[in-house]
Design a protein around this motif. Structure first.
Motif, PDB file in Angstrom:
ATOM      1  N   TYR A 283     -13.083  13.937  -4.056  1.00  0.00           N
ATOM      2  CA  TYR A 283     -13.780  12.907  -3.282  1.00  0.00           C
ATOM      3  C   TYR A 283     -12.732  11.947  -2.761  1.00  0.00           C
ATOM      4  CZ  TYR A 283     -13.460  10.240  -7.699  1.00  0.00           C
ATOM      5  OH  TYR A 283     -13.018   9.619  -8.840  1.00  0.00           O
ATOM      6  N   ALA A 284     -13.137  10.973  -1.972  1.00  0.00           N
ATOM      7  CA  ALA A 284     -12.153  10.089  -1.351  1.00  0.00           C
ATOM      8  C   ALA A 284     -12.752   8.728  -1.057  1.00  0.00           C
ATOM      9  CB  ALA A 284     -11.628  10.704  -0.051  1.00  0.00           C
ATOM     10  N   VAL A 285     -11.872   7.766  -0.889  1.00  0.00           N
ATOM     11  CA  VAL A 285     -12.208   6.460  -0.329  1.00  0.00           C
ATOM     12  C   VAL A 285     -11.380   6.295   0.936  1.00  0.00           C
ATOM     13  CG1 VAL A 285     -12.024   3.956  -0.620  1.00  0.00           C
ATOM     14  CG2 VAL A 285     -12.839   5.366  -2.514  1.00  0.00           C
ATOM     15  N   VAL A 286     -12.048   5.941   2.030  1.00  0.00           N
ATOM     16  CA  VAL A 286     -11.365   5.699   3.291  1.00  0.00           C
ATOM     17  C   VAL A 286     -11.259   4.193   3.495  1.00  0.00           C
ATOM     18  CG1 VAL A 286     -11.401   6.025   5.797  1.00  0.00           C
ATOM     19  CG2 VAL A 286     -12.219   7.856   4.276  1.00  0.00           C
ATOM     20  N   GLU A 287     -10.027   3.721   3.633  1.00  0.00           N
ATOM     21  CA  GLU A 287      -9.768   2.306   3.903  1.00  0.00           C
ATOM     22  C   GLU A 287      -9.489   2.141   5.391  1.00  0.00           C
ATOM     23  OE1 GLU A 287      -7.796   1.091  -0.414  1.00  0.00           O
ATOM     24  OE2 GLU A 287      -6.504   1.224   1.373  1.00  0.00           O
ATOM     25  N   VAL A 288     -10.236   1.242   6.016  1.00  0.00           N
ATOM     26  CA  VAL A 288     -10.136   1.044   7.455  1.00  0.00           C
ATOM     27  C   VAL A 288      -9.326  -0.211   7.751  1.00  0.00           C
ATOM     28  CG1 VAL A 288     -11.429   0.738   9.597  1.00  0.00           C
ATOM     29  CG2 VAL A 288     -12.355   2.203   7.773  1.00  0.00           C
ATOM     30  N   TYR A 289      -8.218  -0.029   8.469  1.00  0.00           N
ATOM     31  CA  TYR A 289      -7.350  -1.120   8.904  1.00  0.00           C
ATOM     32  C   TYR A 289      -7.408  -1.203  10.435  1.00  0.00           C
ATOM     33  CZ  TYR A 289      -5.288  -0.980   4.198  1.00  0.00           C
ATOM     34  OH  TYR A 289      -5.096  -1.022   2.844  1.00  0.00           O
ATOM     35  N   PRO A 290      -6.928  -2.273  11.012  1.00  0.00           N
ATOM     36  CA  PRO A 290      -6.950  -2.353  12.476  1.00  0.00           C
ATOM     37  C   PRO A 290      -6.175  -1.228  13.163  1.00  0.00           C
ATOM     38  CG  PRO A 290      -6.572  -4.530  11.526  1.00  0.00           C
ATOM     39  CD  PRO A 290      -6.481  -3.544  10.392  1.00  0.00           C
ATOM     40  N   ASP A 291      -5.113  -0.757  12.542  1.00  0.00           N
ATOM     41  CA  ASP A 291      -4.240   0.224  13.191  1.00  0.00           C
ATOM     42  C   ASP A 291      -4.237   1.605  12.543  1.00  0.00           C
ATOM     43  OD1 ASP A 291      -3.005  -0.573  10.836  1.00  0.00           O
ATOM     44  OD2 ASP A 291      -0.983  -0.557  11.705  1.00  0.00           O
ATOM     45  N   ARG A 292      -5.059   1.804  11.493  1.00  0.00           N
ATOM     46  CA  ARG A 292      -5.000   3.089  10.795  1.00  0.00           C
ATOM     47  C   ARG A 292      -6.161   3.251   9.828  1.00  0.00           C
ATOM     48  NH1 ARG A 292      -2.091  -0.568   7.953  1.00  0.00           N
ATOM     49  NH2 ARG A 292      -1.961  -0.357   5.681  1.00  0.00           N
ATOM     50  N   LEU A 293      -6.389   4.492   9.414  1.00  0.00           N
ATOM     51  CA  LEU A 293      -7.277   4.819   8.310  1.00  0.00           C
ATOM     52  C   LEU A 293      -6.406   5.335   7.173  1.00  0.00           C
ATOM     53  CD1 LEU A 293     -10.080   6.861  10.158  1.00  0.00           C
ATOM     54  CD2 LEU A 293      -9.951   4.387   9.836  1.00  0.00           C
ATOM     55  N   GLU A 294      -6.594   4.792   6.003  1.00  0.00           N
ATOM     56  CA  GLU A 294      -5.896   5.285   4.812  1.00  0.00           C
ATOM     57  C   GLU A 294      -6.901   6.063   3.975  1.00  0.00           C
ATOM     58  OE1 GLU A 294      -2.795   5.234   3.957  1.00  0.00           O
ATOM     59  OE2 GLU A 294      -1.900   3.729   5.309  1.00  0.00           O
ATOM     60  N   VAL A 295      -6.703   7.365   3.853  1.00  0.00           N
ATOM     61  CA  VAL A 295      -7.577   8.205   3.046  1.00  0.00           C
ATOM     62  C   VAL A 295      -6.970   8.305   1.653  1.00  0.00           C
ATOM     63  CG1 VAL A 295      -8.641  10.471   2.793  1.00  0.00           C
ATOM     64  CG2 VAL A 295      -8.266   9.508   5.084  1.00  0.00           C
ATOM     65  N   LYS A 296      -7.677   7.782   0.674  1.00  0.00           N
ATOM     66  CA  LYS A 296      -7.221   7.826  -0.716  1.00  0.00           C
ATOM     67  C   LYS A 296      -7.975   8.956  -1.416  1.00  0.00           C
ATOM     68  CE  LYS A 296      -4.827   3.979  -0.191  1.00  0.00           C
ATOM     69  NZ  LYS A 296      -3.352   3.973  -0.157  1.00  0.00           N
ATOM     70  N   GLY A 297      -7.288  10.069  -1.636  1.00  0.00           N
ATOM     71  CA  GLY A 297      -7.928  11.235  -2.223  1.00  0.00           C
ATOM     72  C   GLY A 297      -7.869  11.231  -3.736  1.00  0.00           C
ATOM     73  N   TYR A 298      -8.887  11.794  -4.351  1.00  0.00           N
ATOM     74  CA  TYR A 298      -8.969  11.899  -5.809  1.00  0.00           C
ATOM     75  C   TYR A 298      -9.270  13.348  -6.183  1.00  0.00           C
ATOM     76  CZ  TYR A 298      -9.037   6.861  -5.443  1.00  0.00           C
ATOM     77  OH  TYR A 298      -8.692   5.569  -5.131  1.00  0.00           O
ATOM     78  N   GLY A 299      -8.679  13.797  -7.294  1.00  0.00           N
ATOM     79  CA  GLY A 299      -8.819  15.195  -7.668  1.00  0.00           C
ATOM     80  C   GLY A 299      -8.085  16.076  -6.680  1.00  0.00           C
ATOM     81  N   LEU A 300      -8.766  17.068  -6.141  1.00  0.00           N
ATOM     82  CA  LEU A 300      -8.164  17.993  -5.193  1.00  0.00           C
ATOM     83  C   LEU A 300      -7.936  17.380  -3.813  1.00  0.00           C
ATOM     84  CD1 LEU A 300     -10.275  21.196  -6.004  1.00  0.00           C
ATOM     85  CD2 LEU A 300      -7.880  20.809  -6.625  1.00  0.00           C
ATOM     86  N   GLU A 301      -8.637  16.303  -3.511  1.00  0.00           N
ATOM     87  CA  GLU A 301      -8.538  15.730  -2.171  1.00  0.00           C
ATOM     88  C   GLU A 301      -7.178  15.073  -1.942  1.00  0.00           C
ATOM     89  OE1 GLU A 301      -9.016  15.589   1.311  1.00  0.00           O
ATOM     90  OE2 GLU A 301     -10.928  16.120   0.378  1.00  0.00           O
ATOM     91  N   GLU A 302      -6.602  15.318  -0.769  1.00  0.00           N
ATOM     92  CA  GLU A 302      -5.294  14.756  -0.427  1.00  0.00           C
ATOM     93  C   GLU A 302      -5.428  13.349   0.137  1.00  0.00           C
ATOM     94  OE1 GLU A 302      -2.903  17.401   2.027  1.00  0.00           O
ATOM     95  OE2 GLU A 302      -4.143  19.099   1.368  1.00  0.00           O
ATOM     96  N   SER A 303      -4.399  12.552  -0.105  1.00  0.00           N
ATOM     97  CA  SER A 303      -4.293  11.239   0.530  1.00  0.00           C
ATOM     98  C   SER A 303      -3.476  11.383   1.809  1.00  0.00           C
ATOM     99  CB  SER A 303      -3.616  10.237  -0.411  1.00  0.00           C
ATOM    100  OG  SER A 303      -4.396  10.022  -1.565  1.00  0.00           O
ATOM    101  N   ARG A 304      -3.861  10.611   2.825  1.00  0.00           N
ATOM    102  CA  ARG A 304      -3.139  10.705   4.094  1.00  0.00           C
ATOM    103  C   ARG A 304      -3.391   9.442   4.921  1.00  0.00           C
ATOM    104  NH1 ARG A 304      -4.308  15.959   6.258  1.00  0.00           N
ATOM    105  NH2 ARG A 304      -5.343  16.596   4.338  1.00  0.00           N
ATOM    106  N   THR A 305      -2.499   9.217   5.879  1.00  0.00           N
ATOM    107  CA  THR A 305      -2.628   8.091   6.798  1.00  0.00           C
ATOM    108  C   THR A 305      -2.957   8.618   8.181  1.00  0.00           C
ATOM    109  OG1 THR A 305      -1.028   6.749   5.563  1.00  0.00           O
ATOM    110  CG2 THR A 305      -1.456   6.122   7.847  1.00  0.00           C
ATOM    111  N   LEU A 306      -4.006   8.089   8.788  1.00  0.00           N
ATOM    112  CA  LEU A 306      -4.424   8.476  10.130  1.00  0.00           C
ATOM    113  C   LEU A 306      -4.242   7.268  11.051  1.00  0.00           C
ATOM    114  CD1 LEU A 306      -7.771  10.318   9.238  1.00  0.00           C
ATOM    115  CD2 LEU A 306      -5.435  11.248   9.274  1.00  0.00           C
ATOM    116  N   ARG A 307      -3.267   7.331  11.909  1.00  0.00           N
ATOM    117  CA  ARG A 307      -2.964   6.218  12.816  1.00  0.00           C
ATOM    118  C   ARG A 307      -4.008   6.124  13.933  1.00  0.00           C
ATOM    119  NH1 ARG A 307       0.469   2.607  10.514  1.00  0.00           N
ATOM    120  NH2 ARG A 307       1.949   3.771   9.198  1.00  0.00           N
ATOM    121  N   ILE A 308      -4.380   4.896  14.256  1.00  0.00           N
ATOM    122  CA  ILE A 308      -5.326   4.663  15.340  1.00  0.00           C
ATOM    123  C   ILE A 308      -4.535   4.323  16.598  1.00  0.00           C
ATOM    124  CG2 ILE A 308      -7.227   3.223  16.181  1.00  0.00           C
ATOM    125  CD1 ILE A 308      -8.017   2.761  13.266  1.00  0.00           C
ATOM    126  N   GLY A 309      -4.674   5.138  17.636  1.00  0.00           N
ATOM    127  CA  GLY A 309      -3.916   4.952  18.859  1.00  0.00           C
ATOM    128  C   GLY A 309      -4.418   3.771  19.678  1.00  0.00           C
TER     129      GLY A 309
END
Length: 309
Positions: A283-309
């Motif tokens: 599962y995951a928690v998605v943190e929303v910032y003005p310039d990006r989404l931070e996906v915080k993964g738990y267990g098998l889920e990966e964490s990643r940064t998604l930049r907002i253009g």
């Protein structure tokens, strides 16, 4: 009282909350420096059923996995939790086992439906929406300067409609067309969207653009990159949503292995299936910032940064 009666009449507190209008949320002007504007939780494919494991899928284990996720979310400052389809794997009574776990959430939560949610006796097909508290299978809601759009990839499918219905006939024709061009997603366990839903999607995208809202789309089926799990209308969806500068990300389940792709600066994220493996969750928690989404993964889920253009 039976599961069908209890759920159809929405007599539990969480189910009643699902039926009530979601009033949205705003971001505080006093958000601490470096803190996200808001957060939300994500679960994909619990796919619960009281049956033995099959290959990598441990269906009954999703009860404890989801319970742990709910306990975690309850300790977090999230605005809502979304489940990206396949709440159950099969059997109508499975809903009675897993839906009460969602009742424990202290946050608003949203369902969308997957192909396995319709793996019930044909007499119950028309009640799947009602049992999950949904008035209709595609909808949208707003909060924090975003419009969240929920798509229904079961709209045109072989499993969500009785065999003698127009949409079932249309699904059979669509699948035959895809098989005729050897499309990898020409699978009976995928589906597509109706013309009516496409019109609604474009109108909703236009409304969000006019309102100055950023867009995140939730769906059960992936649309990018190419994959055998993709919605039948994958390229049409990608072409439409990518036209909008305010479109940020498309999030889905269905492919339990997970996946990610980007095109034209837009993100397409496939979350991993909770049902996979006997001892690890996802599962995951998605943190929303003005310039990006931070996906915080738990267990098998990966964490990643998604930049907002």
């Amino acid at each position: 009282m039976s599961a069908f009666t209890r759920r159809s009449l929405l007599q539990t507190s969480a189910a009643a909350a699902l039926a009530a209008p979601f009033t949205g949320f705003s971001t505080s002007v006093s958000v601490a420096q470096g803190a996200p504007l808001f957060r939300f939780g994500v679960v994909a494919d619990p796919q619960y059923a009281p049956v033995p494991p099959r290959r990598t899928r441990f269906y009954s284990h999703s009860l404890w996995k989801l319970s742990d996720a709910v306990e975690f979310f309850n300790g977090q400052e999230v605005q809502f939790v979304v489940t990206l389809g396949d709440i159950i794997d099969r059997h109508w009574e499975s809903y009675d086992h897993i839906l009460p776990i969602y009742d424990r959430l202290k946050h608003p939560y949203f369902f969308l439906l997957g192909n396995h949610d319709f793996e019930v006796a044909s007499d119950y097909l028309s009640s799947v929406l009602r049992v999950t508290g949904l008035k209709r299978a595609y909808y949208d809601f707003t909060g924090g300067g975003y419009r969240f759009i929920v798509l229904d990839g079961n709209d045109i499918s072989l499993f969500a409609h009785a065999k003698d219905t127009p949409k079932h006939k249309l699904a059979a024709e669509k699948l035959d067309q895809l098989k005729g061009v050897n499309a990898p997603n020409a699978q009976t366990w995928n589906g597509g969207m109706s013309e009516e839903q496409f019109r609604w999607l474009q109108q909703t995208l236009d409304q969000a653009e006019a309102a100055g809202e950023k867009i995140i789309i939730f769906s059960h089926y992936p649309v990018y990159p190419g994959n055998e799990h993709n919605m039948w209308d994958d390229q049409r969806v990608v072409d439409l949503v990518s036209k909008y500068k305010n479109f940020v990300a498309y999030m889905n389940g269905h492919n339990h292995a997970g996946n990610y792709g980007s095109t034209a600066g837009k993100h397409f994220l496939n979350f991993k299936g909770m049902v996979e493996t006997p001892a690890q969750t996802a599962y995951a928690v998605v943190e929303v910032y003005p310039d990006r989404l931070e996906v915080k993964g738990y267990g098998l889920e990966e964490s990643r940064t998604l930049r907002i253009g």
